[in-house]
Design a protein around this motif. Sequence first.
Motif, mmCIF file in Angstrom:
data_model
loop_
_atom_site.group_PDB
_atom_site.id
_atom_site.type_symbol
_atom_site.label_atom_id
_atom_site.label_comp_id
_atom_site.label_asym_id
_atom_site.label_seq_id
_atom_site.Cartn_x
_atom_site.Cartn_y
_atom_site.Cartn_z
ATOM 1 N N UNK A 48 -2.311 23.221 -2.842
ATOM 2 C CA UNK A 48 -2.068 23.105 -4.283
ATOM 3 C C UNK A 48 -3.403 22.929 -4.995
ATOM 4 N N UNK A 49 -3.353 23.000 -6.306
ATOM 5 C CA UNK A 49 -4.482 22.544 -7.125
ATOM 6 C C UNK A 49 -4.259 21.055 -7.396
ATOM 7 N N UNK A 50 -5.248 20.264 -7.075
ATOM 8 C CA UNK A 50 -5.168 18.817 -7.242
ATOM 9 C C UNK A 50 -5.910 18.413 -8.508
ATOM 10 N N UNK A 51 -5.236 17.622 -9.339
ATOM 11 C CA UNK A 51 -5.784 17.193 -10.624
ATOM 12 C C UNK A 51 -5.964 15.685 -10.643
ATOM 13 N N UNK A 52 -7.105 15.267 -11.130
ATOM 14 C CA UNK A 52 -7.375 13.856 -11.362
ATOM 15 C C UNK A 52 -6.818 13.471 -12.730
ATOM 16 N N UNK A 53 -6.340 12.250 -12.836
ATOM 17 C CA UNK A 53 -5.733 11.748 -14.069
ATOM 18 C C UNK A 53 -6.183 10.314 -14.284
ATOM 19 N N UNK A 54 -6.443 9.957 -15.530
ATOM 20 C CA UNK A 54 -6.843 8.578 -15.812
ATOM 21 C C UNK A 54 -6.462 8.196 -17.230
ATOM 22 N N UNK A 55 -6.111 6.935 -17.396
ATOM 23 C CA UNK A 55 -5.869 6.364 -18.719
ATOM 24 C C UNK A 55 -7.120 5.577 -19.084
ATOM 25 N N UNK A 56 -7.822 6.082 -20.090
ATOM 26 C CA UNK A 56 -9.146 5.564 -20.417
ATOM 27 C C UNK A 56 -9.165 5.063 -21.853
ATOM 28 N N UNK A 57 -9.692 3.856 -22.020
ATOM 29 C CA UNK A 57 -9.845 3.283 -23.350
ATOM 30 C C UNK A 57 -11.238 3.595 -23.875
ATOM 31 N N UNK A 58 -11.268 4.300 -25.011
ATOM 32 C CA UNK A 58 -12.530 4.532 -25.721
ATOM 33 C C UNK A 58 -12.455 3.658 -26.975
ATOM 34 N N UNK A 59 -11.787 4.149 -28.012
ATOM 35 C CA UNK A 59 -11.387 3.285 -29.124
ATOM 36 C C UNK A 59 -9.925 2.899 -28.905
ATOM 37 N N UNK A 60 -9.102 3.913 -28.632
ATOM 38 C CA UNK A 60 -7.720 3.697 -28.181
ATOM 39 C C UNK A 60 -7.592 4.281 -26.771
ATOM 40 N N UNK A 61 -6.510 3.954 -26.092
ATOM 41 C CA UNK A 61 -6.305 4.447 -24.725
ATOM 42 C C UNK A 61 -5.605 5.796 -24.750
ATOM 43 N N UNK A 62 -6.192 6.751 -24.046
ATOM 44 C CA UNK A 62 -5.610 8.089 -23.960
ATOM 45 C C UNK A 62 -5.592 8.538 -22.504
ATOM 46 N N UNK A 63 -4.759 9.539 -22.239
ATOM 47 C CA UNK A 63 -4.670 10.112 -20.902
ATOM 48 C C UNK A 63 -5.610 11.304 -20.806
ATOM 49 N N UNK A 64 -6.366 11.358 -19.730
ATOM 50 C CA UNK A 64 -7.311 12.444 -19.498
ATOM 51 C C UNK A 64 -7.004 13.115 -18.170
ATOM 52 N N UNK A 65 -7.342 14.415 -18.111
ATOM 53 C CA UNK A 65 -7.147 15.211 -16.901
ATOM 54 C C UNK A 65 -8.457 15.886 -16.503
ATOM 55 N N UNK A 66 -8.649 16.022 -15.193
ATOM 56 C CA UNK A 66 -9.742 16.826 -14.696
ATOM 57 C C UNK A 66 -9.369 18.300 -14.715
ATOM 58 N N UNK A 67 -10.318 19.134 -14.309
ATOM 59 C CA UNK A 67 -10.120 20.579 -14.364
ATOM 60 C C UNK A 67 -9.336 21.094 -13.160
ATOM 61 N N UNK A 68 -9.206 20.288 -12.136
ATOM 62 C CA UNK A 68 -8.476 20.682 -10.934
ATOM 63 C C UNK A 68 -9.389 21.191 -9.836
ATOM 64 N N UNK A 69 -8.988 20.930 -8.600
ATOM 65 C CA UNK A 69 -9.726 21.431 -7.437
ATOM 66 C C UNK A 69 -8.711 21.969 -6.435
ATOM 67 N N UNK A 70 -9.008 23.140 -5.893
ATOM 68 C CA UNK A 70 -8.064 23.815 -4.994
ATOM 69 C C UNK A 70 -8.157 23.234 -3.589
ATOM 70 N N UNK A 71 -7.012 22.923 -3.025
ATOM 71 C CA UNK A 71 -6.905 22.522 -1.624
ATOM 72 C C UNK A 71 -5.985 23.526 -0.938
ATOM 73 N N UNK A 72 -6.488 24.167 0.099
ATOM 74 C CA UNK A 72 -5.714 25.147 0.841
ATOM 75 C C UNK A 72 -5.676 24.734 2.303
#
Length: 118
Positions: free
Chosen positions: A91-115
């Motif tokens: 699959x393509x594996x995506x990193x995810x994080x809830x990060x507080x800058x001013x407010x907390x938002x959800x962020x995603x990475x670009x994905x990395x392929x695992x075969x």
Amino acid sequence: QVQLVESGGGLVQAGGSLRLSCAASGSIFRINDMGWYRQAPGKQRELVATITSGGSTIYAHSVKGRFTISRDNAKNTVYLQMNSLKPEDTAVYYCNAYIAVVTTSQYWGQGTQVTVSS
């Protein structure tokens, strides 16, 4: 601006191992939960594992006992150690994080392929 950058994907034979890394950068005040999701062709994105800032973890049933999620809070980095890989882990594996800058938002990475080949 916050970025999540993944690394460590690739091609491996069934039974092998890979370690994924995801580093967060930018104007970060605090990182709460971090996690990994994956999306196989023709399927919906699914949770693989999550970890809180205190180290509590949750795993999908399909990876429990084979995958280990960890994080280094000093480096703003989350890892996914994947052992005993199976072709169905492909699959393509995506990193995810809830990060507080001013407010907390959800962020995603670009994905990395695992075969995983059989």
